[in-house]
Design an enzyme around this catalytic site. Sequence first.
Site, short mmCIF file in Angstrom:
data_model
loop_
_atom_site.label_atom_id
_atom_site.label_comp_id
_atom_site.label_asym_id
_atom_site.label_seq_id
_atom_site.Cartn_x
_atom_site.Cartn_y
_atom_site.Cartn_z
N GLU A 224 1.69 -0.47 -5.00
CA GLU A 224 0.75 0.61 -5.33
C GLU A 224 1.66 1.83 -5.50
O GLU A 224 2.12 2.41 -4.51
CB GLU A 224 -0.26 0.83 -4.21
CG GLU A 224 -1.25 1.94 -4.55
CD GLU A 224 -2.18 2.29 -3.40
OE1 GLU A 224 -3.35 2.65 -3.68
OE2 GLU A 224 -1.75 2.22 -2.23
N ASP B 8 0.84 -1.19 0.00
CA ASP B 8 0.00 0.00 0.00
C ASP B 8 0.88 1.25 0.00
O ASP B 8 1.85 1.34 0.76
CB ASP B 8 -0.89 -0.02 1.25
CG ASP B 8 -1.76 1.21 1.37
OD1 ASP B 8 -2.65 1.38 0.51
OD2 ASP B 8 -1.55 2.00 2.30
#
Length: 710
Positions: free
Chosen positions: A381, A345
């Site tokens: 990401e 993330d």
Amino acid sequence: MTRVPWPGAAYPLGATYDGAGTNFALFSEVAEQVELCLIDADGGETRYELEEVDGYVWHGYMPDIQPGQRYGYRVHGPYDPGRGLRCDPAKLLLDPYGKAFDGTIDDSDAVFSYDLNDPQRRNEKDSLGHTMTSVVVNPYFDWGADRQPHRPYHETVIYEAHVRGMTIRHPAVPPEQRGTYAGLAHPAVIEHLKSLGVTAIELMPVHQFVQDRALAERGLRNYWGYNSIGFLAPDASYAASTAPGGCVAEFKSMVKTLHEAGIEVILDVVYNHTAEGNHLGPTLAFRGIDNAAYYRLTDDNPTYYMDYTGTGNSLNVRHPHTLQLIMDSLRYWVTEMHVDGFRFDLASALARELHDVDKLSAFFDLVQQDPTVSQVKLIAEPWDVGQGGYQVGNFPPLWTEWNGKYRDTVRDFWRGEPATLGELASRLTGSSDLYQDDGRWPLASINFVTAHDGFTLADLVSYNEKHNEANGEHNNDGESYNRSWNCGVEGPSSDPEVVGLRARQVRNFLATLLLSQGVPMISHGDELGRTQHGNNNAYCQDNELAWVDWSMAETNADLVEFTARAARIRREHPVFRRRRFFAGKPVRSGGQLDDIGWFTPSGTEMTIDDWDSGFGRSLAVFLNGNGIAERDQRGQQVVDDSFLLCLNGHDEDLDFTTPDGDYAKQWTVELDTAAPTGAGVDDNGDALTVVAGKAVTVPARSLLLLRKTE
């Protein structure tokens, strides 16, 4: 019970049970004294001073301490926020290396080190009884013949899912297992994944996370879980087992069962920040242990935290012990929990050595040279909220990336935005403009149209605007620019034309995704028509708004069949999942035809001028499978069928003239998004065929896939 800890060892960090007792080890460079606190069944506490210190690691061995024992730490040291020091022995602290946690954090102000009414004053209330505890776990588990699938990227189809939301409404899962790791391993769930051709399930955060005080005050909960407090512990709320530490064995059993079905397990991990938030957040673990080591503090005033994540703090990946924690966590999940990869993330935040994103930062160097972590799937990401944080295409060669440009381009094409053909061509063929120059291949691109963050696929074609009122932020949260199109009506519609167009658009997106080069990722429930009623930021909706409604599997059975059909085409035909980029040249053993060709609807090969011409919402792509310039694992030349992919993004039907000559004598319809199940058949139910050089009608806003059959 022995009252004085034995010296024990400084490694490994955390609580390590060896069959006879447990070794405890905690890093703190600023501590002046560390107490190990053992918590009994009634919540009582017994403290033991850890007198041994090696390399700033405080440690001791406790004989007879068994799995299930709850514990915490109290760290004595300086409290001077202006210097970045926040030790607070009044707070029972969680172990950063804790492998399981028990209990919850309540809304008491005792977990804060300052007076909520006067932040300049200390709050010396004891947090015991108001916070979670760490748990000693049993490391022994019968893995049997478990083997991690190690499926190559070009054979991978990823399914992003939420442990709780995926199974909590599944009628075949026993009630006591719904919303849990055990529920995710239920045969009915696994059978559904296999029917779709899914080879890897990417789980939204399962690291132990904390509920947000602000959400609780609004009667909401943190559903997504991007609020980690324990990087080695599976979240206990997702376990059917209620015994302290029982979540560990249950998680392992889930992984083992998924592996038996040939499905890899990828974890969405959040190493960029923790649940302690900004300078006004609670003291739960890292902050009270060694604040400046674990967090990025502002240079001019260490009272405050750097925030590249929008959550209040950022982990200090410049500090060796923080880097060690991240790497130890990754290795633990691979070696002890048998997971197969990670999606990081806001990965750009991990690359920030100073302020700029540096793809050669220490973190990526460590991953590159680690013999364990470097061998699993690594997905970034590739952005954060800081300046220069959008880094799609800039990660090191070992990494793959969520390709946000793929998402945006495909959305724009199917909603009718002009001048997207050139970029669409790049996205369909693996985004060589992003990955080719640094030695990567099409498989570096994790293609997706929807994910947990944003509209579901059904909502993408049903709403122009976000509808996040249920979040309690006056619809100010969530992305406002969604590249969505409601097909003429905002929200639910009973108009047959609108309903039909929306269904076709959903099929267009799924077909495009599964027939593109790269690695496709499906968001859970999109194959069922899952809706969040226009909410594009359901992070706090732990309810039926965000959960998968499995009754839709019957309502939208045609869509499920369509998705499975498109995935099967991809699986059976390697021309759709090449390991190398197209060269635009004749293939080695395929005659004079190039490996790829681009055509206008009239059947002529496209020229440079054609890419900007008036038909810019439609094109055809020839994919040469007659020796696709690759070899299989045994060194044999890969030979496949050849295909013609016709995409009509126009709002009118178009006749596509099929290329003839060396290309084919006859084409057969393999997939038709104008048909509910994708089956292209004639009035007699036979597969539709097209004589080469003749025209075939591709309905408005639809995709047609033709296979060379003669």
